[in-house]
Design an enzyme around this catalytic site. Structure first.
Site, PDB file in Angstrom:
ATOM      1  N   ARG A  41       0.761  -1.227   0.005  1.00 34.72           N
ATOM      2  CA  ARG A  41       0.090  -0.072   0.190  1.00 34.72           C
ATOM      3  C   ARG A  41       0.817   1.154   0.022  1.00 34.72           C
ATOM      4  O   ARG A  41       0.203   2.432  -0.120  1.00 34.72           O
ATOM      5  CB  ARG A  41      -0.857  -0.231   1.273  1.00 34.72           C
ATOM      6  CG  ARG A  41      -2.042  -0.685   0.902  1.00 34.72           C
ATOM      7  CD  ARG A  41      -3.006  -0.981   2.118  1.00 34.72           C
ATOM      8  NE  ARG A  41      -2.680  -1.894   3.206  1.00 34.72           N
ATOM      9  CZ  ARG A  41      -3.391  -1.761   4.452  1.00 34.72           C
ATOM     10  NH1 ARG A  41      -3.909  -0.684   4.806  1.00 34.72           N
ATOM     11  NH2 ARG A  41      -2.753  -2.647   5.338  1.00 34.72           N
TER      12      ARG A  41
ATOM     13  N   TYR B   4      39.103  29.116  -6.607  1.00 35.32           N
ATOM     14  CA  TYR B   4      39.041  27.656  -7.473  1.00 35.32           C
ATOM     15  C   TYR B   4      39.643  28.346  -8.698  1.00 35.32           C
ATOM     16  O   TYR B   4      39.086  29.165  -9.338  1.00 35.32           O
ATOM     17  CB  TYR B   4      37.822  27.066  -7.334  1.00 35.32           C
ATOM     18  CG  TYR B   4      37.638  26.009  -7.978  1.00 35.32           C
ATOM     19  CD1 TYR B   4      38.479  24.794  -7.411  1.00 35.32           C
ATOM     20  CD2 TYR B   4      36.453  25.605  -8.994  1.00 35.32           C
ATOM     21  CE1 TYR B   4      38.444  23.496  -8.043  1.00 35.32           C
ATOM     22  CE2 TYR B   4      36.545  24.403  -9.425  1.00 35.32           C
ATOM     23  CZ  TYR B   4      37.210  23.288  -8.959  1.00 35.32           C
ATOM     24  OH  TYR B   4      36.983  22.156  -9.471  1.00 35.32           O
TER      25      TYR B   4
END
Ligand code: UD1
Ligand code: CA
Length: 453
Positions: free
Chosen positions: A11, A381
């Protein structure tokens, strides 16, 4: 403890095994194993079947004993699969992976009531007992059997006391009873509940205990029931917070998926979600729509609306947000201000430093009293490696500056707005790194072209 978790959970209509469906951010089964661990039991056995590999993988880090039930032939059959690994002289507590909210104290009471001569059942009185096994008592009010809904006669169907399924029994007896179970019943299953009349026949005492509240023993068979359990659980958490000294704008609109510790006089506004281990010091205020995960906020700080904190540490009397994002490794000293649309990652801010608007600060050390202007970006970065930006005390970074790391700015250094800084700034220098402005005299704006010609 033997936890049954082999059922399919049709269910739920899900590819995820039922017991892995999350309640308060972790699998239902994890709530049951956590409660079992608190009992200090010798071994925790989990009977798996449907999705067995997925369930085992989700608990790879936990010390659990797995038993495989190939076919789901009934709760008695399920328990039997775990029994070979259970010592004869032990007491066994049976629990369920889809009944996640049983309190450890309730389990403990049941185990304490059980001994070699006594089987202990957890039962509950329900206004609507439909679907449950009924507790049948004799003329002396002693429990004589459990009868499943589908096997019950009209008289038995009127019984309101039902079986939660949770019970404690001596292993030696279980090992005698389980092989004797028959599947000759309405569902063709080996019912665990049939051990009750066997216990009675063996002159064992069968005692019934009740949980504090009925929802503690409610299972989740579908997503609607799971959502009800989630609300009960969250309401409980909210009540505990209020007892600990926090005010909640609306106890129905705060969700805790983990553990939240609060000091006195904390205020939490609506729609806040706390994930993992979060600590809020005395007097901390959290405005609406904040998500705070595995973070600490020290006393007196204010987290303004729509801020997101993850693995961050906020000092005392700070102001964060609105719309701030503190990512892992953000560490703010006392009296720091992080304003709207500022992202901080793996960076420390010294006492009283500020980044009030629109900035990215990553892999940086910001000294006390420094001010990072609007639009500042630490370029940490190069596409391959990460580099650090180190700003001393009382540094001033003008708006819209780009700091190309690795870079250092000494104490009292000053960066003019709009600069792209590529070299360290020693001493109290002013660094200006932008194109010089030219004013062109007598310049005329272009006129509109005549299209028809
Ligand atoms: C069971 C009880 C019933 C009780 C009810 C409470 C039995 C025969 N009946 O009925 O008295 O009122 O729980 O909710 O025990 N499971 C397995 N393997 C199996 C069968 C079940 O692991 O072969 C697990 C299921 O995943 C589930 C639990 O056991 O978690 C209960 O099974 P379910 O079939 O739902 O039992 P109920 O019919 O609800
Ligand atoms: Ca059930």
């Amino acid at each position: 403890v033997i936890i049954l978790a082999a059922g399919q959970g049709t269910r739920m209509r899900s590819r995820l095994p039922k017991v892995l469906h999350p309640l308060a951010g972790k699998p239902m089964l994890a709530h049951v194993t956590a409660a079992a661990k608190q009992l200090g039991v010798e071994k925790i056995h989990v009977v798996v079947g449907h999705g067995a590999e997925d369930v085992k993988a989700a608990f790879a880090d936990e010390n659990l004993h797995w038993a495989l039930q190939q076919q789901q032939l009934g709760t008695g059959h399920a328990v039997a699969q775990a029994m070979p690994a259970v010592a004869d002289d032990s007491l066994v507590l049976i629990a369920y992976g889809d009944v996640p909210l049983v309190k450890p104290e309730t389990f403990a009471r049941l185990l304490n009531a059980c001994n070699t001569e006594t089987l202990a059942l957890l039962t509950v009185e329900l206004d609507d007992p439909t679907g449950y096994g009924r507790i049948v008592r004799d003329a002396e009010n002693a429990i004589s059997a459990i009868v499943e809904q589908k096997d019950a006669d009209a008289n038995q169907l009127t019984i309101n006391e039902v079986n939660t399924g949770i019970l404690a029994a001596p292993a030696s007896k279980l090992k005698q009873w389980l092989p004797k179970l028959s599947s000759e019943n309405a569902q063709g299953e080996y019912y665990l509940t049939d051990i009750i009349h066997m216990a009675v026949a063996d002159d064992m005492a069968v005692v019934a205990l009740n949980p504090e509240t009925a929802w503690e023993v409610q299972g989740a068979n579908d997503r609607a029931q799971l959502s009800e359990l989630e609300r009960h659980y969250q309401r409980d958490q909210a009540n505990a917070l209020m007892k600990a000294g926090a005010s909640l704008a609306d106890p129905a609109r705060v969700d805790i998926r983990g553990t939240l510790s609060v000091g006195e006089d904390v205020f939490i506004d609506v729609n806040c979600v706390f994930i993992g281990a979060v600590t809020l010091g005395c007097g901390v205020r959290v405005q609406p729509n904040c998500v705070i995960e595995n973070s600490s906020v020290d006393e007196g700080s204010l987290i303004k609306a729509n801020s997101v904190l993850e693995q961050a540490a906020v000092g005392k009397n700070c102001e964060v947000g609105p719309f701030a994002r503190l990512r892992p490794g953000a560490k703010l000293g006392d009296k720091v201000k992080i304003g709207n649309f500022v992202e901080v990652k793996n960076s420390t801010f010294g006492v009283g430093s500020k980044a009030n608007h629109l900035a990215y600060v990553g892999d940086a050390e910001v000294g006390s009293g420094s001010n990072i202007g609007a639009g500042t970006i630490t370029c940490n970065y190069d596409g391959v490696n990460k580099y650090k930006t180190v700003l001393g005390k009382n540094v001033f970074i003008g708006s819209n500056s780009t700091l190309i790391a690795p870079i250092e700015v000494s104490d009292d250094g000053f960066v003019a707005a709009g600069s792209t800084i590529t070299k360290n700034i020693p001493g109290k220098n002013l660094a200006v790194a932008r194109g010089k402005q030219k004013n062109i005299e007598g310049w005329e704006r272009p006129g509109k072209k005549d299209r028809d010609k």
